[in-house]
Write an enzyme that holds these catalytic residues in place. Sequence first.
Site, PDB file in Angstrom:
ATOM      1  N   HIS A   1       0.814  -1.217   0.000  1.00  0.00           N
ATOM      2  CA  HIS A   1       0.000   0.000   0.000  1.00  0.00           C
ATOM      3  C   HIS A   1       0.848   1.268   0.000  1.00  0.00           C
ATOM      4  O   HIS A   1       0.425   2.296  -0.524  1.00  0.00           O
ATOM      5  CB  HIS A   1      -0.988   0.002   1.178  1.00  0.00           C
ATOM      6  CG  HIS A   1      -0.369   0.138   2.530  1.00  0.00           C
ATOM      7  ND1 HIS A   1       0.271  -0.904   3.172  1.00  0.00           N
ATOM      8  CD2 HIS A   1      -0.279   1.192   3.379  1.00  0.00           C
ATOM      9  CE1 HIS A   1       0.707  -0.499   4.340  1.00  0.00           C
ATOM     10  NE2 HIS A   1       0.394   0.770   4.497  1.00  0.00           N
ATOM     11  N   ASP A   2       2.042   1.212   0.579  1.00  0.00           N
ATOM     12  CA  ASP A   2       2.901   2.391   0.606  1.00  0.00           C
ATOM     13  C   ASP A   2       3.990   2.361  -0.458  1.00  0.00           C
ATOM     14  O   ASP A   2       4.998   3.070  -0.346  1.00  0.00           O
ATOM     15  CB  ASP A   2       3.552   2.530   1.989  1.00  0.00           C
ATOM     16  CG  ASP A   2       2.630   3.214   2.989  1.00  0.00           C
ATOM     17  OD1 ASP A   2       1.717   3.946   2.556  1.00  0.00           O
ATOM     18  OD2 ASP A   2       2.810   3.016   4.204  1.00  0.00           O
TER      19      ASP A   2
ATOM     20  N   LYS B   1       5.765   5.427  -1.838  1.00  0.00           N
ATOM     21  CA  LYS B   1       6.756   6.178  -1.064  1.00  0.00           C
ATOM     22  C   LYS B   1       8.158   6.015  -1.633  1.00  0.00           C
ATOM     23  O   LYS B   1       9.087   6.682  -1.164  1.00  0.00           O
ATOM     24  CB  LYS B   1       6.722   5.743   0.405  1.00  0.00           C
ATOM     25  CG  LYS B   1       5.513   6.288   1.148  1.00  0.00           C
ATOM     26  CD  LYS B   1       5.552   5.955   2.624  1.00  0.00           C
ATOM     27  CE  LYS B   1       4.376   6.583   3.363  1.00  0.00           C
ATOM     28  NZ  LYS B   1       4.374   6.229   4.808  1.00  0.00           N
TER      29      LYS B   1
ATOM     30  N   HIS C   1       2.053  10.087  -2.641  1.00  0.00           N
ATOM     31  CA  HIS C   1       2.458   8.685  -2.741  1.00  0.00           C
ATOM     32  C   HIS C   1       1.312   7.746  -3.123  1.00  0.00           C
ATOM     33  O   HIS C   1       1.578   6.731  -3.798  1.00  0.00           O
ATOM     34  CB  HIS C   1       3.181   8.225  -1.474  1.00  0.00           C
ATOM     35  CG  HIS C   1       2.303   7.806  -0.344  1.00  0.00           C
ATOM     36  ND1 HIS C   1       1.895   8.662   0.648  1.00  0.00           N
ATOM     37  CD2 HIS C   1       1.759   6.597  -0.026  1.00  0.00           C
ATOM     38  CE1 HIS C   1       1.143   8.012   1.512  1.00  0.00           C
ATOM     39  NE2 HIS C   1       1.044   6.764   1.134  1.00  0.00           N
TER      40      HIS C   1
ATOM     41  N   ASP D   1      -4.430   0.056   8.616  1.00  0.00           N
ATOM     42  CA  ASP D   1      -3.285   0.957   8.524  1.00  0.00           C
ATOM     43  C   ASP D   1      -3.281   1.956   9.676  1.00  0.00           C
ATOM     44  O   ASP D   1      -2.246   2.175  10.342  1.00  0.00           O
ATOM     45  CB  ASP D   1      -3.339   1.683   7.179  1.00  0.00           C
ATOM     46  CG  ASP D   1      -2.099   2.510   6.879  1.00  0.00           C
ATOM     47  OD1 ASP D   1      -1.015   2.163   7.380  1.00  0.00           O
ATOM     48  OD2 ASP D   1      -2.217   3.500   6.133  1.00  0.00           O
TER      49      ASP D   1
ATOM     50  N   HIS E   1      -6.141   4.339  -0.004  1.00  0.00           N
ATOM     51  CA  HIS E   1      -6.032   3.976   1.412  1.00  0.00           C
ATOM     52  C   HIS E   1      -5.907   5.180   2.346  1.00  0.00           C
ATOM     53  O   HIS E   1      -6.023   5.027   3.563  1.00  0.00           O
ATOM     54  CB  HIS E   1      -4.866   2.981   1.643  1.00  0.00           C
ATOM     55  CG  HIS E   1      -3.499   3.559   1.460  1.00  0.00           C
ATOM     56  ND1 HIS E   1      -2.918   3.733   0.222  1.00  0.00           N
ATOM     57  CD2 HIS E   1      -2.579   3.988   2.364  1.00  0.00           C
ATOM     58  CE1 HIS E   1      -1.709   4.241   0.370  1.00  0.00           C
ATOM     59  NE2 HIS E   1      -1.481   4.409   1.665  1.00  0.00           N
ATOM     60  N   HIS E   2      -5.710   6.392   1.801  1.00  0.00           N
ATOM     61  CA  HIS E   2      -5.703   7.592   2.638  1.00  0.00           C
ATOM     62  C   HIS E   2      -6.965   8.447   2.439  1.00  0.00           C
ATOM     63  O   HIS E   2      -7.012   9.589   2.921  1.00  0.00           O
ATOM     64  CB  HIS E   2      -4.456   8.437   2.381  1.00  0.00           C
ATOM     65  CG  HIS E   2      -3.234   7.928   3.077  1.00  0.00           C
ATOM     66  ND1 HIS E   2      -3.115   7.900   4.449  1.00  0.00           N
ATOM     67  CD2 HIS E   2      -2.078   7.398   2.592  1.00  0.00           C
ATOM     68  CE1 HIS E   2      -1.942   7.392   4.781  1.00  0.00           C
ATOM     69  NE2 HIS E   2      -1.290   7.072   3.677  1.00  0.00           N
TER      70      HIS E   2
END
Length: 313
Positions: A185-186, A189, A214, A267, A238-239
Site C-alpha cells: 500500500h505504501d 513512497k 504517494h 493501517d 487507502h488515505h
Amino acid sequence: MDDAVLFVGDDANALNALARLFLNRGVRVLCAGDGEEALGIVRREPVAVVVFGNLMAGTRGVELLSRVRDLSPDTVRVLLTEPAGLPAAAEAINRGEVFRFHVKPWVDEEIVRTVEEGMGRYQVVRSLRHGDEAALRSTGQMIELRDPYTQGHCDRVAAFALKIAEGLGLPEETRRAIRHGSWLHDCGKIGVPEAILNSPGRLSAADFEVVKKHPEWGADIGRQANLPEGVINIRLYHHERFDGRGYPTAARGREIPLEARIVAVADIYDAMSTDRPYAKGYEPEEVVRVMGVLRGAALDPELVDIFLAGLSS
C-alpha cells in the site's frame, strides 16, 4: 548486465559533468549525443533511467519520450529543461511521460536523488510485474527499509486487514488482493525523499504535500506493473476518509472501494500503535478509544466494529 542510467544531450561537457556525479556510486552510466543514438542503446540493453534535455541535435527530447516509452515501458524518464522549455516539460508531466524534470542550471544533489529514486521505481515495477507472492511481500519489505520506523508495518496491516475480510466472509480472490495490497500500500513512497520520510519532527506543509502524492505514485506503479484492480485501488484510496476529507481524490463513503476501506482501518490502527519519529505509539486502550472517535469520520463504521470485535474475541 546491470541496468544503466543513460544521459542524452548534444553538449559533451554537460554529459561528462552528469556522468561524474555517479562515479563510485555503483551506477553504470551511458551517454548518447543525440536521440537516435539514445534509441539504439535502449533497443540493445536494459536502461533503468534516461535523462535528457528537451532540445538536442536530431530529435526533440519531448518527442523522444514517447519513443523511449514504446521501446522500454519500465524505463524512468527524466527531463532537463531550459526555463523557456517549462511549458513543454509540464505537458510531458501531464501526459505521464516524465517522472521528474529539472530546470537548468541543475543542482547536482537533486539530480543524484532523482536518478536514485528513478532506479528504485524501475526495480520495484520490474519486481512487481515478474514476481510471485513471495516477491510481492519482499518488495513491500524493501520499501519499508527506507523508513526504519515502519519495519513490519506491511505484514501487520495485512494481518489486521485479513481479519476484517474474514469477518465479512469475502471470497478468496478479494482476500488475495487485500493481502497483496496491504503489503504494497505504501509502494508509492519510493518517490518520497528519505529526508522527508525520516524527518524527526512534524512535516512542513510543503513536505506533507510531497507525501500526499504517494498514493497516486503507487497506483501508477501498479498500473505499469499490470497489477489487479483491487491491489491498485488499495494503493490509490487507502488515505481517503469516510467523510470525504481524505486524499488524493476526496472520495467519500462507499465511493471508496471496499478493499481500500478495509486497509485504511488496519493501517490507522497499526500507525497509532507504533512509535514514530515524532510521536510514541498509543497504549492499546487508547488506540481502541481513538478508533471509536474515527468511526464514521475517517473510517467506515461497520468495518471498525468488525475489527474491534475481532480484537476482543
